[in-house]
Motif scaffolding. Structure first.
Motif, PDB file in Angstrom:
ATOM      1  N   GLY A 711       0.808  -1.212   0.000  1.00 43.36           N
ATOM      2  CA  GLY A 711       0.000   0.000   0.000  1.00 43.36           C
ATOM      3  C   GLY A 711       0.838   1.257   0.000  1.00 43.36           C
ATOM      4  N   GLY A 712       2.159   1.112  -0.022  1.00 44.75           N
ATOM      5  CA  GLY A 712       3.039   2.253  -0.110  1.00 44.75           C
ATOM      6  C   GLY A 712       3.255   2.985   1.190  1.00 44.75           C
ATOM      7  N   GLN A 713       2.944   2.347   2.314  1.00 40.86           N
ATOM      8  CA  GLN A 713       3.106   3.027   3.591  1.00 40.86           C
ATOM      9  C   GLN A 713       4.583   3.127   3.975  1.00 40.86           C
ATOM     10  N   ARG A 714       4.876   4.147   4.759  1.00 43.11           N
ATOM     11  CA  ARG A 714       6.234   4.355   5.226  1.00 43.11           C
ATOM     12  C   ARG A 714       6.631   3.227   6.201  1.00 43.11           C
ATOM     13  N   PRO A 715       7.938   2.935   6.315  1.00 44.47           N
ATOM     14  CA  PRO A 715       8.362   1.842   7.199  1.00 44.47           C
ATOM     15  C   PRO A 715       7.814   1.953   8.626  1.00 44.47           C
ATOM     16  N   GLN A 716       7.831   3.182   9.203  1.00 44.14           N
ATOM     17  CA  GLN A 716       7.341   3.334  10.566  1.00 44.14           C
ATOM     18  C   GLN A 716       5.842   3.048  10.656  1.00 44.14           C
ATOM     19  N   ASP A 717       5.096   3.386   9.577  1.00 47.68           N
ATOM     20  CA  ASP A 717       3.658   3.123   9.579  1.00 47.68           C
ATOM     21  C   ASP A 717       3.366   1.643   9.358  1.00 47.68           C
ATOM     22  N   ARG A 750      15.821   2.795   4.404  1.00 47.89           N
ATOM     23  CA  ARG A 750      15.216   3.255   5.652  1.00 47.89           C
ATOM     24  C   ARG A 750      14.767   2.007   6.421  1.00 47.89           C
ATOM     25  N   ALA A 751      15.150   1.926   7.703  1.00 46.46           N
ATOM     26  CA  ALA A 751      14.905   0.709   8.467  1.00 46.46           C
ATOM     27  C   ALA A 751      14.222   1.022   9.787  1.00 46.46           C
ATOM     28  N   VAL A 752      13.330   0.124  10.218  1.00 45.02           N
ATOM     29  CA  VAL A 752      12.704   0.184  11.548  1.00 45.02           C
ATOM     30  C   VAL A 752      12.867  -1.180  12.202  1.00 45.02           C
ATOM     31  N   ARG A 753      12.874  -1.163  13.531  1.00 39.43           N
ATOM     32  CA  ARG A 753      13.145  -2.409  14.271  1.00 39.43           C
ATOM     33  C   ARG A 753      12.234  -2.461  15.497  1.00 39.43           C
ATOM     34  N   ALA A 754      11.575  -3.605  15.703  1.00 41.39           N
ATOM     35  CA  ALA A 754      10.690  -3.811  16.861  1.00 41.39           C
ATOM     36  C   ALA A 754      11.242  -4.963  17.697  1.00 41.39           C
ATOM     37  N   GLY A 755      12.165  -4.613  18.624  1.00 41.07           N
ATOM     38  CA  GLY A 755      12.696  -5.614  19.547  1.00 41.07           C
ATOM     39  C   GLY A 755      13.464  -6.732  18.900  1.00 41.07           C
ATOM     40  N   HIS A 756      13.966  -6.541  17.700  1.00 42.54           N
ATOM     41  CA  HIS A 756      14.636  -7.595  16.945  1.00 42.54           C
ATOM     42  C   HIS A 756      16.154  -7.391  16.992  1.00 42.54           C
ATOM     43  N   PRO A 757      16.946  -8.483  16.838  1.00 42.34           N
ATOM     44  CA  PRO A 757      18.401  -8.323  16.806  1.00 42.34           C
ATOM     45  C   PRO A 757      18.837  -7.368  15.692  1.00 42.34           C
ATOM     46  N   GLN A 758      19.915  -6.648  15.969  1.00 40.01           N
ATOM     47  CA  GLN A 758      20.482  -5.733  14.979  1.00 40.01           C
ATOM     48  C   GLN A 758      21.052  -6.529  13.806  1.00 40.01           C
ATOM     49  N   ALA A 774      17.810   2.203  15.322  1.00 35.79           N
ATOM     50  CA  ALA A 774      16.979   2.620  16.448  1.00 35.79           C
ATOM     51  C   ALA A 774      15.863   1.590  16.627  1.00 35.79           C
ATOM     52  N   GLY A 775      15.498   1.316  17.876  1.00 34.90           N
ATOM     53  CA  GLY A 775      14.544   0.241  18.133  1.00 34.90           C
ATOM     54  C   GLY A 775      13.332   0.686  18.903  1.00 34.90           C
ATOM     55  N   GLY A 776      12.212   0.035  18.639  1.00 34.68           N
ATOM     56  CA  GLY A 776      10.999   0.182  19.433  1.00 34.68           C
ATOM     57  C   GLY A 776      10.705  -1.127  20.140  1.00 34.68           C
ATOM     58  N   VAL A 777       9.633  -1.146  20.942  1.00 34.41           N
ATOM     59  CA  VAL A 777       9.284  -2.354  21.692  1.00 34.41           C
ATOM     60  C   VAL A 777       8.768  -3.418  20.742  1.00 34.41           C
ATOM     61  N   VAL A 778       8.758  -4.636  21.205  1.00 36.06           N
ATOM     62  CA  VAL A 778       8.259  -5.738  20.389  1.00 36.06           C
ATOM     63  C   VAL A 778       6.799  -5.497  20.031  1.00 36.06           C
ATOM     64  N   LEU A 779       6.363  -6.119  18.952  1.00 33.14           N
ATOM     65  CA  LEU A 779       4.974  -5.999  18.507  1.00 33.14           C
ATOM     66  C   LEU A 779       4.050  -6.737  19.469  1.00 33.14           C
ATOM     67  N   GLY A 780       2.867  -6.156  19.703  1.00 30.86           N
ATOM     68  CA  GLY A 780       1.871  -6.832  20.525  1.00 30.86           C
ATOM     69  C   GLY A 780       1.847  -6.409  21.966  1.00 30.86           C
ATOM     70  N   TYR A 787       7.927   3.660  16.199  1.00 30.72           N
ATOM     71  CA  TYR A 787       9.106   2.963  15.697  1.00 30.72           C
ATOM     72  C   TYR A 787       9.947   3.936  14.865  1.00 30.72           C
ATOM     73  N   PRO A 788      11.018   4.455  15.468  1.00 27.36           N
ATOM     74  CA  PRO A 788      11.839   5.445  14.757  1.00 27.36           C
ATOM     75  C   PRO A 788      12.549   4.833  13.567  1.00 27.36           C
ATOM     76  N   VAL A 789      12.826   5.679  12.576  1.00 22.36           N
ATOM     77  CA  VAL A 789      13.453   5.248  11.327  1.00 22.36           C
ATOM     78  C   VAL A 789      14.944   5.553  11.370  1.00 22.36           C
ATOM     79  N   THR A 790      15.738   4.586  10.912  1.00 19.14           N
ATOM     80  CA  THR A 790      17.179   4.779  10.760  1.00 19.14           C
ATOM     81  C   THR A 790      17.512   4.741   9.269  1.00 19.14           C
ATOM     82  N   ARG A 791      18.257   5.727   8.810  1.00 17.71           N
ATOM     83  CA  ARG A 791      18.663   5.773   7.405  1.00 17.71           C
ATOM     84  C   ARG A 791      20.074   5.197   7.267  1.00 17.71           C
ATOM     85  N   LEU A 792      20.290   4.391   6.239  1.00 14.21           N
ATOM     86  CA  LEU A 792      21.604   3.819   5.968  1.00 14.21           C
ATOM     87  C   LEU A 792      21.770   3.667   4.460  1.00 14.21           C
ATOM     88  N   ARG A 793      22.969   3.282   4.075  1.00 12.09           N
ATOM     89  CA  ARG A 793      23.261   3.145   2.644  1.00 12.09           C
ATOM     90  C   ARG A 793      24.025   1.860   2.417  1.00 12.09           C
TER      91      ARG A 793
END
Length: 867
Positions: A711-717, A750-758, A774-780, A787-793
């Motif tokens: 649906g084209g949503q942003r990673p954080q969404d 652009r990457a988001v992480r929910a309690g997952h290993p780096q 950058a990390g947020g809490v696990v889902l649920g 869930y903050p976004v980290t930019r990388l290349r």
């Protein structure tokens, strides 16, 4: 799975000393231990029990550990220190369901929990109450007591157990609110019960003026002597409350205490008090003088005497009485510690009292540590019936050992036996769990000289006599068996040796026919005519199932008489046919074969019947497992991508490896999604748990992520929407996830992480590093989580490695060590093809025999488009 990137309280468990007697170390040694011990003691005493304790949750999900054990020695019950919540035992059921269980007697237990009876085949009643607070489950409160014929567990006792468990749950909730989680991760703490309702020890004292004959008594002595005694009074009033012989003894003690040589001494004498109880009197002179007699007689002794009278209750205390008995007598408390032994025991064992008193029985007498003798001691401690058996402390020496249990411990009588073959008939065991003498229960004949035959060690002799002990190992092993084949293998390894059997066959019911599922020891092809027989066939394997009654034939001749025309093998041995029925549902039948004719004692028939129910439950569970496993595998195969999309400039490779525990399927997943606008979404996730539920949740989350991404949503969404969906679908379930949206043309991501290993990143020069997202809490967990976004290349030649924690976690080691191993392995892949690199990264995990968690791996490499 393990949550990463978030912080929380660590485990609180403390550990006891391995012997099970000492206090716990660490946090559990404080308020937690005191609360558990106090509640256990109160509950056991309130329902008239003799043992009990508390199972508490541990840091291992689904595993309960025995934290407190009241009134029983810990080392003797080591197999029951751990209890998985999915096992068919009452403790596990109570923890799972949150509902109390009350077992009136062994018959009630056998109907509902045959595995419990198989592992502890002794007559006792048991009460189990869940320790909960709101929706939080801490563990289970347990009390054991003697069966009460015709009474069962009263409503009052049920209420007392429930109230104690509720109070404990509230206490643990309070402790958890102000500190770490209430968990137990070590050995149990053993707690002694208070003594029984013996009369209290009472003290009294008096002062005797020898000149005036006046006696002054304190209140304690007046209470002992009874109503009507006042103080001061004459010595005659005091002696009138005693028997004549005791009154003279008092006078004699007084004279001896003053001493003819002028030196004061102390004298003691035992007296019978007005209530018939035993009293100990001690008198001593406080002053002395000799004055001339007025009538010219010998000098008269005068002065004062102090006396102390101790009411010892109605029983004899001390060793003098038992030292006179012509038997070696030894006593232990309910924790197995030696509290008393008489002189004959010292001579028999060749050890002084000081070297034995206070030590655990199995340390003072090592032969009591053999499995068979441990089982006899368990029998005595868990029932109120005497136990008698034959023991061999050393080669060429035999003892008849009698155990007489009581609320405060066990008294043992040891009788040397010169000729075990000449034992009196009443020395034979007559209840479950007892030995069958040196023969063993299979009825095999003795060696001509069982005392001197061969050089077999003590444990070998114990094994011959321990057929009713071995089912304990069967019960525990069956609880770990998962598939029908594993169940059958366990029965072969444990049940056959336990009863001296040589042949085993297991038939399972399907479409009203019995099909052979497992056999060993029978002649090749012999069982084929019985494979697929219908339930109306007149064969013993069918009749034992349709009637629900076990069939025992002491010889093949008996079997031929009962079933004429039945094709039988040439063996002459006995046969046992056992119905396999689980929760009222027929599962199949089990056949045990023996090489020689033999009898089946009532004890053996009882235990075999209980074991049949146990085997049936295990097979029924295995059948459900096979069905659920097939469903779960089908779900997982359908949901994991079979082919990853291909875009110019990016190569992706995925690997999935199921765990070796549970159902071998779980909630790990990976995915690669073309989102439009030449973007590629790299996804990896891990749902808590295993089996159908975890696989189904994984499929729902994978579909949700795909829908949001397409649906084209942003990673954080994407992550926020998936989080809210999981909370709506299954409150209490959680998952970790990492989502990377990559532009293959520029390498921008652009990457988001929910309690997952780096993730890890491999550069073309062979260097590797951990990518800090950058990390947020696990889902649920939190429907308001962000869930903050980290930019990388990703430069050309870079390889990004996404993985689940099963690839880097090892029991007993820090996860950072596992990540470092993976980093080094990734660096070693060099210029390997991406698929070969993926295989190398999971090679070590694939070769591991024990892999508690699933593994998912996703590699993404950015190459020049012309490559």
């Amino acid at each position: 799975m393990t949550s990463h990137g978030t912080s929380g309280p660590g485990p609180a468990g403390g550990t006891g000393r391995p012997s099970g007697y000492g206090a716990a170390d660490g946090p559990a040694s404080g308020a937690l231990t005191r609360a558990l011990a106090e509640t256990s003691l109160r509950a056991v005493e309130s329902v008239g029990g003799y043992a009990g304790g508390v199972y508490l949750r541990s840091e291992t999900p689904g595993l309960l550990r025995l934290a407190i054990l009241v009134g029983l020695p810990g080392p003797l019950f080591r197999p029951w220190w751990r209890m998985h919540a999915n096992r068919p035992f009452p403790v596990a059921e109570v923890h799972r369901s949150g509902q109390a269980v009350y077992l009136d007697d062994v018959d009630d237990a056998m109907r509902r929990f045959p595995q419990l009876v198989a592992s502890l085949p002794f007559p006792f009643a048991s009460l189990y109450a869940p320790v909960v607070a709101g929706r939080e489950r801490f563990g289970v409160l347990v009390a054991l007591r003697a069966p009460r014929r015709g009474e069962g567990v009263s409503a009052r006792d049920r209420g007392r157990m429930a109230s104690a468990a509720v109070r404990l749950g509230e206490t643990l909730a309070s402790l958890t609110a102000h500190g770490p989680r209430a968990e137990w991760n070590g050995d149990p703490i053993c707690v002694q019960l208070s003594s029984g309702s013996a009369p209290p020890v009472r003290f009294g004292s008096f002062d005797w003026d020898l000149d005036s004959g006046t006696v002054t008594m304190d209140g304690g002595l007046r209470e002992i002597l009874g109503a009507g005694v006042t103080s001061p009074c004459s010595i005659e009033v005091l002696t009138s409350r005693l028997d004549a012989e005791d009154a003279y003894a008092l006078w004699a003690a007084a004279l001896q205490a003053t001493g003819e040589d002028g030196r004061p001494t102390v004298r003691r004498v035992r007296l019978k008090g007005p209530d018939g109880g035993l009293h100990l009197l001690e008198v001593s002179a406080t002053a002395r003088r000799d004055t001339p007699d007025k009538d010219g007689g010998p000098p008269r002794t005068s002065g004062r005497l102090a006396g102390t009278l101790v009411d010892l209750g109605t029983g004899l205390v001390g060793s003098d009485a038992t030292d006179r008995l012509p038997r070696a007598i030894l006593a232990i408390d309910r924790l197995g510690r030696i509290t008393y032994l008489n002189e004959r025991t010292e001579r028999l064992l060749g050890r002084p009292r000081g070297a034995l008193a206070g030590r655990p029985l199995w340390e003072a007498l090592p032969w009591f540590g053999l499995p068979f003798h441990e089982e006899q001691l368990r029998a005595a401690l868990l029932s109120d019936e005497p136990v008698r058996f034959l023991a061999r402390p050393e080669r060429g020496r035999w003892l008849t050992v009698s155990l007489h249990p009581g609320r405060d411990g066990v008294t043992m009588v040891l009788v040397p036996e010169e000729d075990p073959a000449g034992l009196a008939p009443d020395a034979a065991p007559d209840r479950p769990g007892r030995a069958h003498g040196p023969d063993g229960p299979d009825g095999a004949g003795r060696a001509e000289d069982p005392v001197h035959a061969g050089d077999d060690d003590l444990e070998g002799e114990g094994d011959r006599a321990a057929a009713l002990y071995r089912p304990v190992a069967l019960a525990i092993a069956l609880s770990e068996a998962v598939t029908a084949r594993q169940v059958s293998a366990v029965v072969t390894e444990e049940l056959l040796p336990a009863f001296g059997g040589r042949q085993l066959a297991i038939y399972l019911l399907s479409d009203r026919r019995l099909y052979l599922a497992w056999e060993t020891g029978f002649p090749q092809g012999f069982l084929e005519p019985f494979d697929g027989v219908t339930l109306d066939s007149r064969v013993p394997g069918v009749e034992t199932l349709t009637t629900g009654r076990p069939l025992f034939f002491e010889s093949m001749d008996q079997l031929r008489l009962e079933y004429p025309g039945l094709p039988l093998d040439a063996h002459t041995g006995a046969r046992a046919f056992l119905p396999l029925i689980a929760s009222g549902r027929p599962v199949g039948s089990c056949i045990l074969g023996f090489d020689r004719p033999r009898t089946f004692s009532p004890d053996e028939r009882t235990v075999l019947t209980a074991l049949a129910g146990l085997i049936a439950q295990a097979l029924s569970r295995a059948q459900r497992y096979d069905t659920e496993s097939a469903v779960a595998r089908g779900l997982q195969d359908a949901l994991l991508p079979h082919q990853l999309p291909v875009l110019a400039g990016v190569e992706t490779v995925g690997r999935y490896l199921p765990g070796t525990e549970g159902m071998d399927v779980g909630g790990d997943w990976y995915d690669v999604i073309e989102t439009g606008h030449d973007r590629l979404a790299l996804v990896i996730g891990d749902v808590q748990g295993h089996g159908v539920a975890a696989a189904a949740t994984m499929g729902q989350l994978r579909s949700a992520v795909r829908a949001f991404a397409l649906g084209g949503q942003r990673p954080q969404d994407v992550m926020r929407g998936t989080n809210r969906l999981l909370i709506d679908l299954d409150p209490g379930q959680f998952a970790s996830c990492c989502y990377v949206l990559l532009d293959p043309g520029t390498g921008e991501a652009r990457a988001v992480r929910a309690g997952h290993p780096q993730p890890l990143l491999l550069r073309p020069d062979g260097t590797t590093r951990l990518v800090e997202l950058a990390g947020g809490v696990v889902l649920g967990v939190d429907d308001r989580a962000s869930y903050p976004v980290t930019r990388l290349r990703l430069d050309q030649g870079d390889v990004l490695a996404l993985f689940t924690d099963g690839l880097v976690e090892r029991p007993g080691t820090d996860i950072d060590e596992g990540i470092e191993r993976l980093r080094q392995a990734l660096a070693s892949t060099g210029s390997m093809a991406l698929s070969d690199a993926a295989d190398r990264l999971i090679r070590e995990a694939r070769q591991a025999t024990a892999r508690p968690d699933d593994i998912a791996l996703l590699l993404a490499a950015r190459w020049p488009e012309a490559r």
